[in-house]
Each structure stands twice: as structure tokens, then as C-alpha cells.
Scaffold this motif. Structure first.
Motif: not given
Length: 214
Positions: A26-35
Motif C-alpha cells: 500500500k502507499e503508506n507501506e511504500r512511504q515507510e520503506i522509503n523512510r
């Protein structure tokens, strides 16, 4: 040390998330990966953390994450710099040849050795050839021998394995014969040994006689 443990845990989570596949993220998971990646490569207090994060990127070999490695190509830590270049080599980044050659030019012997080793594993043929050519002219015996072993000797072994008699006869045996005249005793001796292994006594014996006289 506690920061290293936390980063290691975060990187393990990152790998697990990416193993799910793009369609499941999900988009929030992609953001967490990038973080997580951004935190790891930007962790200024510990080069080990930065390097380990970059090694995860090397394993993932995902071109979409290249920007994180690209920002560490000129890191103050040679370990981190090499890890960044390895990550970019793994994705076949279009800038890798220019970046790797620049790093090799400014690096110390240990950095150059690590870069040559990385190029032999991941790098495009043109980069491998250029680094081998430069390494063969190095003052470092380790660099010269790695370039010779991973370059010329590896080519000879592949040609023997593939039974490519034409390449052996036209290109590789003449190259070995030329290298026997090298001022570098170690490369000259290794070339001579390989000629004898190939059964080319017509080339090797006169040269061996000359060595014995000298």
C-alpha cells in the motif's frame, strides 16, 4: 550499538515488506520503506549503518531506489562509497561507469581493490576492462594481480572451458606471450605458468630458458 540493532531490525522489516511484491504494498507501506532507507543511508553518526543499508539496496537491485545510493557515492567513508557504487552496479545504473571511474581515480589502494572486485562481479564489460587496464599499471601488487587474474586469466579459463580455440590462438595466447615480457615479475611468471598449462611449450620454453639465465 543500540542504533545498529534498531537499524538492523528496520532493514529486516524492509526486506520482508519488499518480498511481498509491489502489487501487495500500500502507499503508506511504500512511504515507510522509503523512510527506513532514508534514515539508514543518512545516519551520519555511524558509517556502518549507512553501508549496511546500501548493502540491502544491492541485494534488492531495484532501480527505483537508486537515488538513495546515488547520494552516497561521494561519502566521506570509503566503505560507504563502495557500498553505494555496488548498489548502483547491481541495478546497472546508467551513470555507474562514470561514477566508478571517478571513485577509482580518487580512492586509495584498498578502495580501488574493492571497486575492481565489485566491477568484476556486477560491472559492465567496458568498466571491467578499463579498471583492469588501470589496475595493471598500479603500484599495488594486489591490484595488479587481481586485475590479471580476473581479467586475462579468467578470459583464458573461459575460452578453455568453451573450447574456443580461435580466441585462444588469435588473442589470448599472444597476449600471454606479450605479458611474459612484462617488467612485473609476478605477472610475467603467472603468464608463463599459464602458457605451460595450455601446452604451449613452443612459446613457454624459450622464455623459461631466458628467465633461468637472468
Amino acid at each position: 550499538m543500540k542504533y545498529r540493532a534498531l537499524i538492523a531490525l528496520a532493514l529486516a522489516l524492509l526486506v520482508a515488506l519488499l518480498a511481498c511484491g509491489d502489487e501487495e504494498l500500500k502507499e503508506n507501506e511504500r512511504q515507510e520503506i522509503n523512510r527506513i532507507i532514508s534514515t539508514g543511508v543518512g545516519f551520519e553518526d555511524d558509517p556502518f549503518v549507512r553501508a549496511e543499508t546500501l548493502r540491502v539496496l544491492e541485494v534488492l537491485a531495484d532501480p527505483r531506489l537508486d537515488a538513495f545510493a546515488r547520494e552516497r557515492v561521494e561519502d566521506a567513508s570509503p566503505m560507504v562509497e563502495v557500498a553505494a557504487l555496488r548498489a548502483l552496479m547491481a541495478t546497472r545504473n546508467s551513470e555507474i561507469e562514470r561514477l566508478a571511474l571517478a571513485s577509482y581515480g580518487r580512492g586509495d589502494a584498498a578502495t580501488r581493490l574493492a571497486l575492481l572486485d565489485a566491477a568484476m562481479e556486477y560491472g559492465p564489460e567496458s568498466l571491467r576492462k578499463e579498471l583492469c587496464d588501470q589496475a595493471l599499471r598500479s603500484k599495488s601488487l594486489k591490484l595488479r594481480m587481481l586485475a590479471f587474474e580476473e581479467g586475462t586469466l579468467a578470459e583464458v579459463d573461459r575460452a578453455v572451458r568453451d573450447k574456443d580455440e580461435q580466441k585462444l590462438k588469435v588473442e589470448l595466447i599472444p597476449r600471454l606471450s606479450t605479458l611474459v615480457d612484462s617488467e612485473d615479475f609476478h605477472i610475467a611468471a603467472a603468464s608463463l605458468r599459464k602458457l605451460r598449462e595450455l601446452g604451449r611449450k613452443d612459446r613457454a620454453e624459450p622464455l623459461l630458458t631466458r628467465f633461468e639465465r637472468e
